[in-house]
Design an enzyme around this catalytic site. Structure first.
Site, mmCIF file in Angstrom:
data_model
loop_
_atom_site.group_PDB
_atom_site.id
_atom_site.type_symbol
_atom_site.label_atom_id
_atom_site.label_comp_id
_atom_site.label_asym_id
_atom_site.label_seq_id
_atom_site.Cartn_x
_atom_site.Cartn_y
_atom_site.Cartn_z
ATOM 1 N N ARG A 154 -9.621 -10.387 9.326
ATOM 2 C CA ARG A 154 -8.839 -10.396 7.906
ATOM 3 C C ARG A 154 -7.550 -10.741 7.945
ATOM 4 N NH1 ARG A 154 -8.619 -4.173 7.508
ATOM 5 N NH2 ARG A 154 -11.025 -4.489 7.161
ATOM 6 N N ARG A 193 -0.159 -2.368 6.917
ATOM 7 C CA ARG A 193 -1.196 -3.338 6.990
ATOM 8 C C ARG A 193 -0.684 -4.310 5.720
ATOM 9 N NH1 ARG A 193 -7.276 -0.912 8.221
ATOM 10 N NH2 ARG A 193 -6.388 -0.135 10.170
ATOM 11 N N LYS A 226 -3.467 4.169 10.386
ATOM 12 C CA LYS A 226 -3.090 3.031 9.410
ATOM 13 C C LYS A 226 -2.328 3.408 8.528
ATOM 14 C CE LYS A 226 -7.395 3.915 7.028
ATOM 15 N NZ LYS A 226 -8.760 3.159 6.526
ATOM 16 N N LYS A 255 -0.672 2.117 4.490
ATOM 17 C CA LYS A 255 -0.838 0.806 3.450
ATOM 18 C C LYS A 255 0.204 1.213 2.401
ATOM 19 C CE LYS A 255 -5.805 0.996 4.280
ATOM 20 N NZ LYS A 255 -7.219 1.303 3.469
ATOM 21 N N CYS A 276 -17.458 -1.819 -1.160
ATOM 22 C CA CYS A 276 -16.891 -2.228 0.144
ATOM 23 C C CYS A 276 -18.255 -3.214 1.009
ATOM 24 C CB CYS A 276 -16.509 -1.139 1.282
ATOM 25 S SG CYS A 276 -18.078 -0.156 1.536
ATOM 26 N N CYS A 312 -20.724 -3.459 8.881
ATOM 27 C CA CYS A 312 -19.648 -2.507 9.166
ATOM 28 C C CYS A 312 -20.178 -1.213 9.864
ATOM 29 C CB CYS A 312 -19.147 -1.528 7.785
ATOM 30 S SG CYS A 312 -18.069 -0.569 7.962
ATOM 31 N N CYS A 347 -19.597 4.696 2.954
ATOM 32 C CA CYS A 347 -19.301 5.741 3.674
ATOM 33 C C CYS A 347 -18.054 6.796 3.126
ATOM 34 C CB CYS A 347 -18.997 5.354 5.058
ATOM 35 S SG CYS A 347 -17.273 4.708 5.642
ATOM 36 N N CYS A 367 -12.982 2.458 1.520
ATOM 37 C CA CYS A 367 -12.312 1.217 1.436
ATOM 38 C C CYS A 367 -12.571 0.817 -0.133
ATOM 39 C CB CYS A 367 -13.134 0.098 2.356
ATOM 40 S SG CYS A 367 -12.686 0.560 4.063
#
Length: 556
Positions: free
Chosen positions: A71, A140, A204, A206, A425, A431, A470, A474
């Site tokens: 990514r 990110r 993470k 964002k 996603c 994934c 899931c 995302c």
């Protein structure tokens, strides 16, 4: 996930180096050492395998077909035609899935084998793009509203966001040493990390910049948001939002999606200090014992928003001013041509689930290659997985129109509004967290949904649909009017009631449904909506007004 605690791996990693060099050189396996798969994320890549053939390979006594997803870090999703062509060439040479535009305005390429991982990252760097901190427990890729109509304001906000992306990068030289062969110097592995410390963030982080009236970045879904406040096209500053996040775990009330709190207003020169203060407060007070409770949203809920705001102000040396008025009207992209400022034009193309491949009748990758060879402006990847051919001169427009039509890139003209709005996603087969299909299921389910809408005269209604494989979310499903969140193969939890502005969470409506069950639940709601909606009322708004969502889930 490694059997070692992630905090231990980060602490002992010598500033994100670990044994990545040794893992890459190991010819016995297509995988990395367990701990290195954690560290690799900080460098912008995930180890995955093709789950479609996992069982077949197990029966043949073969290890999984390990591949790597990469990514990019592309703040605001802005790239030049030259960079587009180079990323196209990289994907064509090294990946199996073409280019993919993500909801975070980045490129993803899939299916890179271990031996090609370093050459691929070197080629990306040669395109003047990098993958540093595109994943991992750091800030990110920074999102920026892709609104094509506000060219000057967008340019100013983009510059600020790109500068913040640089400011919040880790200080380690690990990326440059491992992938770009930078010579190690004294202190290698012991660099000072003034923002992140030796164990980086608990999870993470964002960041997004929104430009009202469009909320394409879903700013309230982010740990940190800046909502641009302007007057007569002039940027005055930003309202600051904190504590958003989409991730959750099925059946675990300790985890949940959360909308960010808007805590005040800052001037443009205060953005950097405030961002650092929010980040370091989370660094110092985020939960490092329970990883699923480690996002900023839980830190704020555990300690209180007033405490958090006070701590941020103290660290930044900034007193937040009173929030300024603003209004969002949509999270969607505006398709087709839009005239911006200074006589320049912008063309937004619909890219379902962001996937760019050459398929029969859909040579989209080739089409965008041809456009990039002629275009003299730039490209903007949108947070809705679409693409804007931006800053087009009058003399370019006819050529681009012809190339778009020739390569079937004008699909936005032929699909229903719900399909144009939908997000998904990647999910299966790559994934490792996916419980159900998302990207591969999106076209079929969108068609079924449009058929159901049409039966009630609603085919032109732009209902916001999102599918996630899931509960990590995302595709930001918990903000949709209709969302499917994967529960198992072919089965989903059905969430309803978000809005078109991205300012309200959807609620769990029914659990563990297959496609027939989902459509059975939606059919009477569509019938009711068709007859009782008020003028301009969104589907999610209708469900709230009529108290449909107060009915408990069937399992309750």
């Amino acid at each position: 996930m490694s059997s070692l605690p992630v905090e231990t791996i980060k602490r002992d990693s010598r500033r994100l180096r670990g044994t990545l060099v040794e893992s890459l050189a190991d010819p016995v396996t297509g995988a990395l050492a367990e701990a290195d798969t954690v560290l690799l994320k900080f460098h912008g890549s995930y180890q995955q395998d093709d789950r479609d053939i996992r069982e077949e390979r197990r029966r043949a006594l073969l290890e999984p077909d390990y591949r790597f997803m990469i990514r990019t870090r592309t703040p605001g999703g802005v790239v030049s035609p030259e960079q587009w062509l180079k990323m196209d060439a990289i994907a064509t040479r090294f990946s199996t899935g073409g280019l993919r535009v993500t909801t975070r305005q980045a490129f993803q390429i899939h299916g890179v084998v271990k031996g090609d991982l370093k050459p691929t990252l070197q080629a990306i760097n040669a395109a003047l793009i990098d993958t540093i901190a595109a994943c991992g427990d750091v800030n990110r890729n920074v999102l920026v509203a892709a609104n094509p109509e506000l060219s000057s304001l967008h340019a100013e906000v983009y510059r600020q966001a790109a500068a913040l992306s640089e400011r919040l990068l880790p200080n380690t030289r690990a990326y440059y040493e491992i992938w770009l062969d930078e010579t190690r110097v004294a202190g290698s592995g012991e660099e000072d990390e003034p923002l992140y410390g030796p164990t980086y963030l608990p999870r993470k982080f964002k960041t997004a910049f929104a430009i009202p009236p469009i909320n394409d970045v879903d700013v309230l879904a982010h740990d940190l948001g800046f909502i641009a406040i302007s007057e007569n096209g002039r940027l005055l500053g930003y309202n600051v939002s904190v504590g958003g996040g989409m991730g959750a775990s099925h059946g675990d009330p300790e985890t949940y999606p959360r909308l960010a709190d808007v805590i005040g207003f800052v001037t443009p020169d205060q953005v950097g200090p405030i961002a650092e203060a929010v980040l370091t407060t989370q660094r110092d007070f985020g939960n490092r014992e329970v990883r699923k409770r480690a996002r900023l949203k839980y830190t704020i809920d555990d300690r209180g928003i007033d405490w958090f705001k006070g701590e941020v102000e103290r660290r930044a040396g900034v007193v937040l001013a009173t929030t300024r008025p603003y209004q969002f009207v949509t999270t969607g992209d505006r398709y087709g041509w839009v005239e911006g400022e200074n006589g320049r034009h912008h063309l937004t193309l619909w890219i379902p689930a962001g996937r760019l491949l050459d398929r029969p009748g859909q040579p989209w990758l080739s089409g965008l290659r041809a456009i990039a060879q002629h275009h003299r402006g730039h490209f903007r990847m949108t947070p809705n997985q679409n693409l804007i051919i931006a800053d087009v001169a009058d003399t370019e427009r006819a050529t681009i129109d012809a190339l778009v039509a020739e390569h079937g890139l004008d699909g936005y003209r032929r699909v229903a509004p719900v399909s144009r709005q939908a997000l998904a996603c990647v999910a299966l087969p790559t994934c490792g967290l996916a419980m159900a299909e998302a990207e591969r299921y999106l076209p079929d389910f969108s068609d079924r949904l449009v058929e159901a809408q049409a039966r009630h005269g609603l085919a032109d209604n732009p209902i916001v649909l999102r599918i996630s494989g899931c509960p990590n979310g995302c595709s930001r499903p918990y903000l949709a009017e209709i969302a499917l969140v994967g529960k198992g193969p072919g089965r989903y939890n059905l969430f309803l009631g978000g809005n078109r502005q991205g300012t309200r969470l959807a609620r769990l409506y029914r659990e563990n449904l297959d496609e027939a069950g989902i459509l059975t639940e939606l059919e009477p709601l569509f019938a009711d909506y068709a007859t009782r909606q008020t003028t301009g009322e969104g589907f999610g708004d209708f469900l709230h007004r009529t108290a449909v969502l107060d009915r408990p889930p069937a399992s309750a």
